[in-house]
Design an enzyme around this catalytic site. Structure first.
Site, PDB file in Angstrom:
ATOM      1  N   SER A 160       0.851  -1.192   0.000  1.00  0.00           N
ATOM      2  CA  SER A 160       0.000   0.000   0.000  1.00  0.00           C
ATOM      3  C   SER A 160       0.881   1.234   0.000  1.00  0.00           C
ATOM      4  O   SER A 160       2.039   1.205   0.426  1.00  0.00           O
ATOM      5  CB  SER A 160      -0.882   0.012   1.248  1.00  0.00           C
ATOM      6  OG  SER A 160      -1.458   1.275   1.474  1.00  0.00           O
ATOM      7  N   TYR A 186      -0.010   0.165  10.676  1.00  0.00           N
ATOM      8  CA  TYR A 186      -0.393  -0.201   9.313  1.00  0.00           C
ATOM      9  C   TYR A 186       0.765   0.033   8.358  1.00  0.00           C
ATOM     10  O   TYR A 186       1.097  -0.834   7.533  1.00  0.00           O
ATOM     11  CB  TYR A 186      -1.610   0.616   8.879  1.00  0.00           C
ATOM     12  CG  TYR A 186      -2.078   0.331   7.471  1.00  0.00           C
ATOM     13  CD1 TYR A 186      -2.631  -0.904   7.138  1.00  0.00           C
ATOM     14  CD2 TYR A 186      -1.972   1.297   6.472  1.00  0.00           C
ATOM     15  CE1 TYR A 186      -3.062  -1.170   5.844  1.00  0.00           C
ATOM     16  CE2 TYR A 186      -2.407   1.034   5.176  1.00  0.00           C
ATOM     17  CZ  TYR A 186      -2.944  -0.204   4.871  1.00  0.00           C
ATOM     18  OH  TYR A 186      -3.372  -0.459   3.581  1.00  0.00           O
TER      19      TYR A 186
END
Length: 328
Positions: A160, A186
């Protein structure tokens, strides 16, 4: 710091391309694919498109009944139990697949969680790192014999643009000594995903295994953003005033069909034969972010690129060794 060769191929596709468009003309008859998270969001679209091209599809799922219901749209897809937070279930799934004697041509490590409140698995490992990276590390390494048996396999790891939030903190992977921040965790897990692809490729290429990391884009109408305040998404320009997703592929705001495109391209494109260990977005290999454009890249969403720390072979090798110890 060394890095992988991030040289775009001018693939002929782009940010708005869909998974169906990039796989057109490719026949996967006789190929076997495992897609984690393949029963929702871009994982479901990935499984559907690969199946439509002829591949045999296996979807590991924590909620088997939910997966079977979702996969009614993918005739012939096989579902089996796997929980990425449960090491024993990963081993059981892998052992069952290996016992079937099938080669594994495509492994798509797609499942993940994002910006969740602090949680830990039974071993004490922080949940985003455990699910997004360690669970997939264990799954990939346990399935290694089937990947080798394919005599030409690809591993696709969903990373990501969240790599911008953090690198991998080898001194405190599980937030035991630093304050937990959901996006920091994350970011660490997504950087780990990118590094994992680098090392899978290095270790696997002599066996015909090539690996790719993928940034799919920002696809907010999936379960991945359920822990994010809608007001934050509106402030970021991802939702309109009515709370509906804004579509702007050039700003990475994509549909599910567009979000699955880079995954499917990395898994199937002949253009990538002989290549691997690279980070891809918008259906191409993406360039390195240079020091002079890092600030603009980090705060914007139109400049493509990957941070050098996410494709550093030395960090990738270190992460592999640490992951082996943590999953042993």
């Amino acid at each position: 710091m060394t890095t992988t060769a991030q040289q775009p191929l001018n693939s002929g596709f782009g940010a708005a391309s869909t998974a169906e468009e990039v796989i057109k003309g490719i026949d996967l008859t006789g190929k076997v694919a495992i897609v984690t998270g393949g029963y929702s969001g871009i994982g479901l679209e990935t499984a559907r498109v690969l199946r439509a091209a002829g591949a045999e599809i296996v979807v590991p799922a924590r909620d088997v009944e939910r997966a079977r219901t979702a996969l009614e749209a993918v005739p012939g897809a096989e579902v089996d139990y796997l929980d990425l937070l449960d090491p024993a279930s990963i081993d059981t799934f892998a052992e069952k697949f290996l016992a079937s004697g099938r080669p594994l041509h495509l492994l798509v490590n797609n499942a993940g969680i994002m910006a969740t409140p602090l949680a830990r698995d039974a071993r004490g490992y922080e949940a985003q790192f455990a699910i997004n990276h360690l669970g997939h590390f264990q799954l990939t390494t346990r399935l290694w014999p089937a990947l080798v048996a394919a005599k030409g396999a690809r591993v696709v790891v969903l990373s990501s643009r969240g790599i911008r939030f953090a690198g991998v903190d080898f001194d405190d992977l599980n937030f035991e000594h630093r304050t937990y921040e959901p996006f920091l965790a994350y970011g660490q897990s997504k950087t780990a995903n990118a590094l994992f692809a680098v090392e899978v490729d290095r270790r696997g290429k002599e066996h015909g295994i090539r690996a790719f990391a993928v940034h799919p884009g920002l696809i907010i109408d999936t379960g991945l953003v359920k822990h994010i305040d809608p007001a934050m998404l509106q402030a970021a320009g991802a939702l309109d005033s009515a709370g509906e997703p804004i579509r702007d592929p050039e700003r990475q705001m994509k549909t599910v069909q567009q979000g699955a495109a880079t995954t499917v391209w990395c898994a199937t494109s002949p253009r990538l034969d002989g290549l691997g260990g690279v980070y891809c977005e918008n259906v191409d290999i993406t360039p390195l972010v240079t020091p002079e454009n890092e600030a603009a890249w980090a705060t914007g969403d139109t400049i493509p690129g990957v941070l050098p720390r996410a494709v550093d072979p030395e960090a990738a090798a270190r992460l592999w060794e640490v992951s082996e110890r943590l999953t042993a």
